[in-house]
Design an enzyme around this catalytic site. Structure first.
Site: not given
Ligand code: GLV
Length: 310
Positions: A225, A273
């Site tokens: 993250r 991502h």
């Protein structure tokens, strides 16, 4: 029993609905934003639900995360803490994450970042190649994903270190744990790979103080993250030579803003991502198995401990 499927892309929710309806004809599945009567919804299968939505479902008995991370659920104050949350554990996604860890390790180990530049400059030049058993790779976070990454990187012959909140034992991996052992861990990471969950305890854990503890010229890879990293500190560490290269699959604000310096920094590699993507066709089996347990009133697998936040 009625379940609401929530994903940012409604086509994805429809795939989930199709796969789950085939297996569980006794349940009814709705795809957000087609809510129907919110008071009928028992279960939410959710990836990045709009904040407040889950809190507006008065009969909610279970939330199933459709991603491996849980931060998208735990940072929604509207979600009643008593509603149990189940994590998605998709072996296929774990494999994808490990592939990225292996790729980034080999990429920096073999100096592909520099050879890419050499090619652009039409420069035929050989760089020293450090011996694999001398290149220490550190994995931060030793859950399902981190443990698999650690084993696979070790299988290539790299000495692997691991760090996690609680003590873990992984064959062939030197494991460190807790705040007290963080500095000792970092000092042994020529390549540091982050697979930590984002929690109040890990937010900003990669910052000027921790980066300073790495061996000079280390590489940093983040497939977890963006909120784990203080990006301004990382850019400073790159410019001062403390860190020699980074590969980021995640950033603090996604998508990365067009004018963000990370896009164009010569020592930064960015991917959008994609390290691990939930594939409903493989992830459906564990979800199906758990929903069957729910219907039978049996104990669920991969229940989240709300106290630990992952
Ligand atoms: C992706 O980031 C996930 O948590 O599944």
């Amino acid at each position: 029993v009625v379940a609401l499927i929530i994903t940012p892309r409604v086509e994805q929710a429809r795939v989930w609905r199709q796969l789950l309806s085939e297996r569980l004809p006794q349940m009814r599945f709705r795809c957000y934003p087609q809510l129907g009567d919110p008071a009928e919804i028992d279960i939410a299968l959710s990836w990045k639900a709009p904040k407040g939505l889950l809190g507006s479902l008065p009969r909610l008995k279970l939330v199933y995360s459709l991603g491996m991370g849980l931060d998208h659920l735990l940072d929604d104050p509207s979600l009643d803490r008593r509603v149990p949350i189940v994590r998605l554990v998709d072996p296929n996604m774990v494999e994808q994450m490990s592939e990225y860890a292996l790729y980034s390790t080999l990429y920096f180990h073999r100096r592909m970042d520099v050879y890419e530049r050499f090619q652009r400059e039409q420069r035929w030049e050989e760089l020293p190649l450090p011996h694999t058993p001398m290149r220490r790779v550190g994995i931060m976070g030793l859950g399902e994903i981190g443990a698999d990454c650690a084993r696979k990187v070790a299988a290539l012959g790299f000495p692997v270190r691991g760090w996690s909140r609680t003590r873990k034992q992984i064959a062939g991996v030197r494991c460190y744990c807790g705040d007290g052992e963080l500095d000792a861990f970092l000092a042994e990471c020529d390549i540091l790979i982050s697979v930590l969950p984002l929690t109040p305890a890990t937010a900003g854990i990669v910052n000027s103080v921790t980066l300073e503890k790495l061996p000079r010229g280390a590489y940093f890879v983040n497939i977890a993250r963006g909120g784990l990293v203080v990006e301004a500190d990382l850019l400073d560490a790159l410019d001062s030579g403390l860190v020699d290269g980074v590969m980021l699959d995640v950033v603090a604000e996604e998508p990365l803003a067009p004018d963000h310096p990370l896009w164009t920094h010569p020592k930064v590699r960015i991917t959008p991502h994609i390290a691990g993507l939930t594939n409903p066709y493989t992830a459906v089996e564990p979800v199906y198995a758990n929903l069957k347990r729910f219907l039978a009133g049996e104990a669920l697998q991969h229940l989240v401990d709300r106290g630990r936040a992952y």
